[in-house]
Motif scaffolding. Structure first.
Motif, PDB file in Angstrom:
ATOM      1  N   GLY A 204      23.727  -0.237 -20.590  1.00  0.00           N
ATOM      2  CA  GLY A 204      24.074  -0.050 -19.185  1.00  0.00           C
ATOM      3  C   GLY A 204      24.342   1.401 -18.856  1.00  0.00           C
ATOM      4  N   ALA A 205      25.041   2.106 -19.746  1.00  0.00           N
ATOM      5  CA  ALA A 205      25.310   3.526 -19.532  1.00  0.00           C
ATOM      6  C   ALA A 205      24.027   4.346 -19.611  1.00  0.00           C
ATOM      7  N   VAL A 206      23.133   3.971 -20.523  1.00  0.00           N
ATOM      8  CA  VAL A 206      21.866   4.678 -20.638  1.00  0.00           C
ATOM      9  C   VAL A 206      21.042   4.503 -19.364  1.00  0.00           C
ATOM     10  N   GLU A 207      21.002   3.289 -18.820  1.00  0.00           N
ATOM     11  CA  GLU A 207      20.253   3.047 -17.591  1.00  0.00           C
ATOM     12  C   GLU A 207      20.819   3.867 -16.435  1.00  0.00           C
ATOM     13  N   SER A 208      22.132   3.945 -16.349  1.00  0.00           N
ATOM     14  CA  SER A 208      22.752   4.729 -15.278  1.00  0.00           C
ATOM     15  C   SER A 208      22.411   6.205 -15.426  1.00  0.00           C
ATOM     16  N   ALA A 209      22.475   6.716 -16.652  1.00  0.00           N
ATOM     17  CA  ALA A 209      22.132   8.120 -16.883  1.00  0.00           C
ATOM     18  C   ALA A 209      20.678   8.392 -16.508  1.00  0.00           C
ATOM     19  N   ALA A 210      19.773   7.471 -16.861  1.00  0.00           N
ATOM     20  CA  ALA A 210      18.367   7.657 -16.527  1.00  0.00           C
ATOM     21  C   ALA A 210      18.147   7.643 -15.022  1.00  0.00           C
ATOM     22  N   ALA A 211      18.874   6.771 -14.300  1.00  0.00           N
ATOM     23  CA  ALA A 211      18.736   6.704 -12.850  1.00  0.00           C
ATOM     24  C   ALA A 211      19.194   8.003 -12.197  1.00  0.00           C
ATOM     25  N   ARG A 238      25.532   4.508  -6.393  1.00  0.00           N
ATOM     26  CA  ARG A 238      25.959   3.273  -5.730  1.00  0.00           C
ATOM     27  C   ARG A 238      24.823   2.263  -5.684  1.00  0.00           C
ATOM     28  N   ARG A 239      23.611   2.721  -5.411  1.00  0.00           N
ATOM     29  CA  ARG A 239      22.463   1.814  -5.373  1.00  0.00           C
ATOM     30  C   ARG A 239      22.220   1.192  -6.755  1.00  0.00           C
ATOM     31  N   HIS A 240      22.369   2.002  -7.787  1.00  0.00           N
ATOM     32  CA  HIS A 240      22.127   1.500  -9.145  1.00  0.00           C
ATOM     33  C   HIS A 240      23.160   0.438  -9.521  1.00  0.00           C
ATOM     34  N   VAL A 241      24.425   0.702  -9.220  1.00  0.00           N
ATOM     35  CA  VAL A 241      25.469  -0.287  -9.524  1.00  0.00           C
ATOM     36  C   VAL A 241      25.209  -1.575  -8.747  1.00  0.00           C
ATOM     37  N   GLY A 242      24.805  -1.447  -7.480  1.00  0.00           N
ATOM     38  CA  GLY A 242      24.493  -2.626  -6.681  1.00  0.00           C
ATOM     39  C   GLY A 242      23.332  -3.424  -7.246  1.00  0.00           C
ATOM     40  N   TYR A 243      22.307  -2.721  -7.708  1.00  0.00           N
ATOM     41  CA  TYR A 243      21.165  -3.411  -8.317  1.00  0.00           C
ATOM     42  C   TYR A 243      21.582  -4.142  -9.584  1.00  0.00           C
ATOM     43  N   ARG A 244      22.391  -3.498 -10.426  1.00  0.00           N
ATOM     44  CA  ARG A 244      22.830  -4.140 -11.661  1.00  0.00           C
ATOM     45  C   ARG A 244      23.622  -5.416 -11.375  1.00  0.00           C
TER      46      ARG A 244
END
Length: 414
Positions: A204-211, A238-244
């Motif tokens: 999850g942290a890796v995906e956020s960093a990539a975004a 914020r968009r990334h957290v919402g998508y997750r």
């Protein structure tokens, strides 16, 4: 010092990891090579000969020829499948020949023959399973390496007209990438730099960093104003957290601390920066170390908690001064007594001992070594150390006890 050696320096500036330098189970066979040739067959062969000779020279009451079943077992652990199969066959043949040389009353006979034969077959099967697992592990390491290079892409020397150096130390010595991220992006309005740390660990942290890095690379190039780049990073988080959350992965309001830095083309003696709840960068100059203002901005993803926007601040950064940015893996590294790593004091002391510490590569090495020694090689969090400065003719840096050229008493150091 053993703990220090287990920490791998995974600087993406060094490019891909060559296959011969991979730290995986397949490469452990490098230790069993001599002048480029495999000698993995030597231990099982030596054991085969030793058991045969020992049995030949023992009394009939103490036969050890059945121990030869260990030979294919040893081969299965360090050799390939075909080599293990050869040793399994050699073990059976040796058993038959040595056992037949004894008088009938001393022969071990069929039971031990079955033991050696079945042991050889099982050793070959075990070796095949081991080799298959190692190949799968190597494939997974290649996938992880590709992921690392996608998130933390290699930065060319002098990229964006900046001299730079970076060190990434994962808390997990087997990991290739984590929640720390950084990049340099040149553009029409100057060069921008981003360094940050995503809250939490795992994919999850890796995906956020990539975004965040994907948004930074586009916005930093196209947007002429640093404030707009900062706003787009906030929206992206914020968009990334919402998508997750929408796909069923609740990240518990994940956020990221970060520092966004702009190097304008029009004012080469200044930098602009926005601090999203991150440790303030340090300016390392030949004559001292100072910290930039914190900015008091909230981490990315938490802007809705306040109506205040993070400040876009400006600081002087003259030629010869280096900007040092680190993640909390440095500042929160603890020693055996629980004391935090004194980053400012350690850099100041190193600069006093050797003014060439202001150079980016030397600076990250000093911080890296100091952090690892302070923590005893046990990092509780991913650690990133990033140092940059504008390219050009820096002010001369003179080593201790060396005087400038022309005095007749020493030489000038670069």
């Amino acid at each position: 010092m053993g703990g220090l050696r287990r920490i791998r320096d995974l600087s993406p500036l060094l490019g891909p990891v060559p296959p011969e330098q991979r730290d995986d189970s397949v490469q452990r066979q490098k230790m069993l090579r001599l002048r480029g040739h495999s000698v993995a067959w030597v231990p099982p062969l030596f054991l085969l000969i030793a058991i045969g000779l020992a049995d030949w020279n023992t009394s009939g009451e103490f036969r050890i020829i059945s121990w030869i079943v260990l030979v294919p077992g040893i081969a299965a652990a360090i050799c390939g499948v075909w080599t293990t199969a050869v040793f399994a066959c050699l073990a059976v043949v040796t058993y038959i020949e040595v056992d037949a040389s004894w008088q009938h009353q001393y022969q071990t006979g069929l039971p031990d023959f079955i033991l050696v034969s079945v042991g050889g077959v099982l050793a070959v099967i075990a070796c095949a399973v081991r080799v298959r697992g190692e190949r799968r592990m190597l494939h997974m390491m290649d996938v992880a390496e590709t992921t690392r290079r996608t998130v933390l892409r290699p930065i060319p020397p002098g990229w964006g007209d900046l001299d730079h150096a970076a060190v990434y130390l994962p808390a997990d010595s087997e990991a290739r990438v984590g929640g720390d991220f950084f990049d340099i992006q040149p553009g029409p309005s100057g060069t921008r730099l981003l360094l940050g740390d995503v809250q939490g660990k795992g994919l999850g942290a890796v995906e956020s960093a990539a975004a965040l890095l994907g948004t930074f690379r586009e916005a930093a190039y196209h947007e002429p104003v640093l404030r707009t780049v900062a706003d787009r990073l906030e929206v992206r988080m914020r968009r990334h957290v919402g998508y997750r959350k929408a796909v069923g992965h609740d990240d518990h309001d994940r956020f990221a601390t970060a520092v966004l830095v702009g190097f304008p083309d029009v004012a080469r003696d200044t930098v602009e920066f926005v601090n999203f709840g991150h440790e303030p960068p340090l300016v390392v100059a030949p004559d001292g170390v100072r910290a930039l203002p914190p900015g008091h901005g909230l981490p990315l993803g938490l802007a809705e908690l306040t109506s205040d926007q993070p400040l876009v601040l400006t600081a002087v950064l003259v030629p010869g001064e280096t900007l040092l940015l680190v993640t909390d893996g440095v500042t929160e590294a603890r020693d055996a007594d629980g004391a935090f790593f004194p980053l400012l004091d350690r850099v100041t002391r190193a600069l006093t001992e050797d003014p060439r510490t202001v150079e980016p590569q030397r600076l990250v090495e000093v911080v890296r070594d100091g952090t690892l020694r302070h923590s005893g090689g046990r990092l509780a969090d991913d650690t990133t150390i990033f140092a940059v400065r504008r390219r050009g003719d820096p002010r001369p840096v003179v080593s201790p006890n060396v005087v400038p050229e022309g005095t007749g008493e020493g030489t000038t150091q670069p």
